[in-house]
Scaffold this active site. Structure first.
Site, PDB file in Angstrom:
ATOM      1  CG  ASP A  94      -0.221  -0.029   2.711  1.00 36.06           C
ATOM      2  OD1 ASP A  94       1.098   0.187   2.453  1.00 36.06           O
ATOM      3  OD2 ASP A  94      -0.716  -0.270   3.484  1.00 36.06           O
ATOM      4  CB  SER A  95       0.289   4.807  -1.159  1.00 35.57           C
ATOM      5  OG  SER A  95      -0.873   5.052  -0.202  1.00 35.57           O
ATOM      6  N   GLY A  96       0.699   3.845   2.141  1.00 36.30           N
ATOM      7  CA  GLY A  96       1.062   4.564   3.579  1.00 36.30           C
ATOM      8  C   GLY A  96       0.000   5.515   3.914  1.00 36.30           C
ATOM      9  N   GLY A  97      -0.685   5.902   2.884  1.00 32.16           N
ATOM     10  CA  GLY A  97      -1.811   6.974   3.047  1.00 32.16           C
ATOM     11  C   GLY A  97      -2.859   6.547   4.315  1.00 32.16           C
ATOM     12  CG  PHE A  98      -5.715   3.000   5.843  1.00 37.85           C
ATOM     13  CD1 PHE A  98      -7.172   3.672   6.067  1.00 37.85           C
ATOM     14  CD2 PHE A  98      -5.431   2.410   7.098  1.00 37.85           C
ATOM     15  CE1 PHE A  98      -7.909   3.308   7.112  1.00 37.85           C
ATOM     16  CE2 PHE A  98      -6.328   1.949   8.019  1.00 37.85           C
ATOM     17  CZ  PHE A  98      -7.690   2.267   8.053  1.00 37.85           C
ATOM     18  CG  ASP A 148      -5.162   6.819  -0.921  1.00 39.65           C
ATOM     19  OD1 ASP A 148      -4.117   6.442  -0.328  1.00 39.65           O
ATOM     20  OD2 ASP A 148      -6.230   6.312  -0.621  1.00 39.65           O
ATOM     21  CD  GLN A 191      -9.999   6.793  -0.563  1.00 39.06           C
ATOM     22  OE1 GLN A 191     -11.268   6.820  -0.217  1.00 39.06           O
ATOM     23  NE2 GLN A 191      -9.052   6.032  -0.465  1.00 39.06           N
ATOM     24  N   GLY A 218     -11.240   3.444   1.373  1.00 36.99           N
ATOM     25  CA  GLY A 218     -12.131   4.263   2.008  1.00 36.99           C
ATOM     26  C   GLY A 218     -13.327   3.607   2.363  1.00 36.99           C
ATOM     27  CG  ASP A 268      -5.905  -5.885   2.081  1.00 38.76           C
ATOM     28  OD1 ASP A 268      -5.369  -5.700   3.226  1.00 38.76           O
ATOM     29  OD2 ASP A 268      -6.533  -5.280   1.340  1.00 38.76           O
ATOM     30  CB  CYS A 306     -11.015 -27.330   7.974  1.00 36.76           C
ATOM     31  SG  CYS A 306      -9.467 -26.138   7.569  1.00 36.76           S
ATOM     32  CB  CYS A 308      -5.982 -25.925   7.428  1.00 38.37           C
ATOM     33  SG  CYS A 308      -6.355 -26.000   9.301  1.00 38.37           S
ATOM     34  CB  CYS A 311      -8.308 -28.661  10.769  1.00 38.96           C
ATOM     35  SG  CYS A 311      -9.294 -27.253  11.097  1.00 38.96           S
ATOM     36  CG  HIS A 337      -8.570 -22.834  11.272  1.00 37.00           C
ATOM     37  ND1 HIS A 337      -9.239 -23.919  10.540  1.00 37.00           N
ATOM     38  CD2 HIS A 337      -9.674 -22.093  11.377  1.00 37.00           C
ATOM     39  CE1 HIS A 337     -10.402 -23.801  10.469  1.00 37.00           C
ATOM     40  NE2 HIS A 337     -10.762 -22.650  11.102  1.00 37.00           N
TER      41      HIS A 337
END
Length: 379
Positions: A94-98, A148, A191, A218, A268, A306, A308, A311, A337
């Protein structure tokens, strides 16, 4: 030439959801996809080998945090994030904006960029679109984000309009500063808060710059899910069909399914690993809080459906014991899990799209998981 290419292969006849493939410098990945979050160049408690074993493709790292520690210059010296963290598949930063807008108590937005304080030690810092892209170029991820502003919900129409117009100007500056377009794909970030007219304006402004992909930012910032789904439904016919769409920071099971139905290709979220550290796991029959006393003598797996590693090898009783005793291994097992669960859910979503039955799959999953459309339908 773009560093990535999106290939739309099939559209679900029942829902309009997209099945495709995302071609990157470090592999080709089926979409819609869930991307585990590795903020500090690691997915908490999990090794790269774990992630490969469970079928993860692209993972996230965080520009802001890696800029502060260990420093993007050090990561570049190490050969970039892929070599630094021993991950030979896709990476998105990501850009770091958040983080600038969510972690700092002090910030001052100017046309040039944002003045703010380091959330760790209080040092004064400045981040501009050019600086953010330079950091991301040093980190070397396959997919990188424009810098952003993430306006809050609620905010006035006037404020959000000014914000998206600045974000578009910043996106253009970032595009001009981008040094590695052949190896790193820079996405624009749509946005606009809850305002559909501003979302449309933001999307069209960014589309005019012809980014190789588009993020939707956003959302999932505390607003009702109905608002998020309304925004996605509005953007779905507007965004280009031949480029990937990435819904940032969204990863609850219901939102993954609904987002896929509304044309999203990439998701994500830290949700799975975050709740795992509190002893909460996702199962095919809903959430389980493993700390609860009723699991003390439950020798079955977390989820009988499951496959995995957790499990197949460990019981609810044992995992409860580890979590109650604050043993790291317990958190590792719950994190494994939950991450597997979300990756496997998206595998099922892709199969349902290919078979033109994602709507049916959604109804079946919601019924078993204990969800209802009042919580999750917004269109």
């Amino acid at each position: 030439m773009s560093a990535i290419r999106y290939e739309l292969i099939h559209t679900c006849k029942q829902t309009g959801a997209r099945y495709g493939k995302l071609h990157t410098p470090h592999g080709t990945y089926e979409t819609p996809m869930f991307m585990p979050v590795g903020t500090l160049a690691t997915v908490k408690t999990l090794s790269p080998e774990d992630l490969k074993e469970m079928g993860a493709g692209i993972i996230l790292s965080n520009t802001y945090h890696l800029w502060l520690r260990p420093g993007d210059d050090l990561v570049k010296e190490a050969g970039g994030l892929h070599k630094f963290m021993n991950w030979d598949q896709g990476i998105l930063t990501d850009s770091g904006g958040f983080q600038v807008f969510s972690l700092s108590d002090f910030r001052r937005i100017e046309e040039e960029g944002v003045h703010f304080r380091n959330h760790i030690n209080g040092d004064k810092l400045f981040l501009s679109p050019e600086k953010a892209i330079q950091i991301e170029n040093n980190l070397g991820a396959d997919i990188i984000m424009s810098f952003d502003e993430c306006p809050p919900i609620p905010a006035t129409h006037e404020y959000v309009k000014d914000s998206i117009e600045r974000t578009s100007r910043w996106a253009e500056r970032g595009l001009e500063a981008h040094a590695n377009p052949d190896t790193q794909a820079l996405f624009g970030i749509v946005q606009g808060g809850e305002y559909l007219d501003l979302r449309e304006q933001s999307a069209k402004d960014l589309m005019s710059l012809d980014f190789p992909g588009y993020s939707i930012g956003g959302l999932s910032v505390g607003e009702p899910k109905e608002i998020m789904y309304n925004v996605l439904a509005h953007l779905n016919p507007i965004l280009p069909t031949n480029k990937p769409r990435y819904l940032m920071g969204v990863g609850s099971p219901d939102a993954l399914i609904m987002g896929s139905m509304l044309g999203v290709d990439m998701f994500d979220c830290v949700l799975g690993t975050r709740i795992a550290r509190n002893g909460t796991v996702m199962t095919s029959n809903g959430r389980v809080v493993i700390k609860n006393a009723k699991y003390a003598r439950d020798f079955g797996p977390l989820d009988e459906n499951c496959e995995c590693y957790t499990c197949k090898n460990y019981s609810r009783a044992y995992i409860r014991h580890l979590v109650k005793c604050e043993e790291t291994f317990g958190i590792r097992l719950t994190s494994y899990h939950n991450t597997y669960f979300l990756l496997n859910l998206m595998k099922q979503v892709r199969e349902a799209i290919k078979n033109d039955r994602l709507g049916d799959f959604k109804e079946e999953f919601f019924a078993k998981y204990g969800l209802n459309d009042a919580n999750s339908r917004g269109f």
